[in-house]
Design a protein around this motif. Structure first.
Motif, short mmCIF file in Angstrom:
data_model
loop_
_atom_site.label_atom_id
_atom_site.label_comp_id
_atom_site.label_asym_id
_atom_site.label_seq_id
_atom_site.Cartn_x
_atom_site.Cartn_y
_atom_site.Cartn_z
N MET A 157 26.64 19.21 -33.65
CA MET A 157 25.24 19.40 -33.93
C MET A 157 24.78 20.69 -33.28
SD MET A 157 22.22 16.88 -34.05
CE MET A 157 20.70 17.54 -34.60
N ARG A 158 23.92 21.40 -33.96
CA ARG A 158 23.41 22.65 -33.41
C ARG A 158 22.16 22.41 -32.56
NH1 ARG A 158 23.86 27.66 -37.65
NH2 ARG A 158 26.10 27.50 -37.95
N TYR A 159 22.13 23.12 -31.44
CA TYR A 159 20.98 23.14 -30.55
C TYR A 159 20.67 24.58 -30.23
CZ TYR A 159 21.51 18.14 -29.68
OH TYR A 159 21.58 16.78 -29.83
N ALA A 180 17.14 20.93 -37.21
CA ALA A 180 16.94 19.92 -38.26
C ALA A 180 17.83 20.26 -39.45
CB ALA A 180 15.48 19.87 -38.69
N LEU A 181 17.85 21.53 -39.81
CA LEU A 181 18.68 22.03 -40.90
C LEU A 181 19.22 23.39 -40.51
CD1 LEU A 181 16.29 21.28 -43.93
CD2 LEU A 181 18.35 20.00 -43.31
N VAL A 182 20.36 23.74 -41.05
CA VAL A 182 20.93 25.08 -40.86
C VAL A 182 21.25 25.64 -42.25
CG1 VAL A 182 21.86 24.57 -38.59
CG2 VAL A 182 23.30 24.25 -40.58
N TRP A 183 21.36 26.94 -42.33
CA TRP A 183 21.65 27.59 -43.60
C TRP A 183 22.91 28.42 -43.45
CZ3 TRP A 183 22.56 32.39 -45.62
CH2 TRP A 183 22.51 32.49 -47.02
N ASP A 184 23.77 28.35 -44.44
CA ASP A 184 24.89 29.27 -44.53
C ASP A 184 25.16 29.57 -46.00
OD1 ASP A 184 26.80 27.32 -45.61
OD2 ASP A 184 27.02 26.56 -43.58
N ARG A 185 25.92 30.61 -46.26
CA ARG A 185 26.17 31.06 -47.63
C ARG A 185 26.90 30.04 -48.48
NH1 ARG A 185 27.37 36.43 -45.05
NH2 ARG A 185 25.48 37.63 -45.44
N GLU A 186 27.80 29.29 -47.87
CA GLU A 186 28.61 28.35 -48.64
C GLU A 186 27.82 27.10 -49.05
OE1 GLU A 186 29.99 29.53 -45.52
OE2 GLU A 186 30.83 31.17 -46.71
N GLN A 187 26.98 26.58 -48.14
CA GLN A 187 26.32 25.31 -48.37
C GLN A 187 24.81 25.41 -48.58
OE1 GLN A 187 27.88 23.46 -44.70
NE2 GLN A 187 28.78 21.92 -46.05
N TRP A 223 21.04 25.24 -47.40
CA TRP A 223 20.43 24.43 -46.34
C TRP A 223 21.15 23.08 -46.24
CZ3 TRP A 223 17.45 26.48 -42.88
CH2 TRP A 223 16.67 27.60 -43.18
N HIS A 224 21.48 22.69 -45.04
CA HIS A 224 22.15 21.40 -44.82
C HIS A 224 21.97 20.98 -43.39
CE1 HIS A 224 25.63 23.22 -42.68
NE2 HIS A 224 25.35 24.26 -43.45
N GLN A 225 22.25 19.71 -43.10
CA GLN A 225 22.20 19.23 -41.73
C GLN A 225 23.45 19.69 -41.00
OE1 GLN A 225 21.53 15.01 -42.09
NE2 GLN A 225 19.34 15.31 -41.89
N SER A 226 23.25 20.04 -39.73
CA SER A 226 24.41 20.52 -38.96
C SER A 226 25.25 19.36 -38.47
CB SER A 226 23.94 21.35 -37.79
OG SER A 226 23.21 20.58 -36.86
#
Length: 125
Positions: free
Chosen positions: A1-3, A113-120, A122-125
């Motif tokens: 999980m990202r913090y 709450a959500l993270v963004w990356d090119r592959e996915q 917006w998604h939950q970390s």
């Protein structure tokens, strides 16, 4: 999980910190970042320029406003961030406790709450 660890501390006035103290702080942060990276939990880190360099943008009812300065005036503005990917809040707190600026400011630990990356996208970390 990202913090995200938000490093909050007052901005020193010009000449308020000696060169020796600044060098010691830079060394401490370099060692801290290396420890995070070595543990495989560091996603990103930024040291921010002073609030004097901030620009605030708002957009309401189709009209944008751009003003010089931070969005809020605070005794302890956000001065930097570390984004970590760790198993849980306890791990994030453990890393926050080791942050050099915890001894002169405060560290806010906040989960993503959500993270963004090119592959996915917006998604939950």
């Amino acid at each position: 999980m990202r913090y995200t660890l938000f490093l909050n501390y007052g901005e020193p006035a010009e000449g308020q910190i000696s060169d020796e103290d600044m060098a010691a702080a830079q060394t401490a942060f370099a060692e801290y970042a290396a420890a995070l990276d070595g543990a495989g939990v560091l996603v990103s880190a930024d040291v921010l320029q002073s609030t004097a360099a901030a620009t605030t943008v708002t957009s309401r009812n189709g009209a944008s406003e751009v003003i010089d300065g931070p969005a809020t005036i605070a005794d302890e503005p956000v001065s930097g961030v570390f984004i970590l990917d760790v198993p849980d809040l306890g791990a994030a707190i453990s890393w926050a406790e080791r942050c050099p600026s915890a001894s002169w400011g405060s560290i806010e630990v906040r989960p993503s709450a959500l993270v963004w990356d090119r592959e996915q996208g917006w998604h939950q970390s």
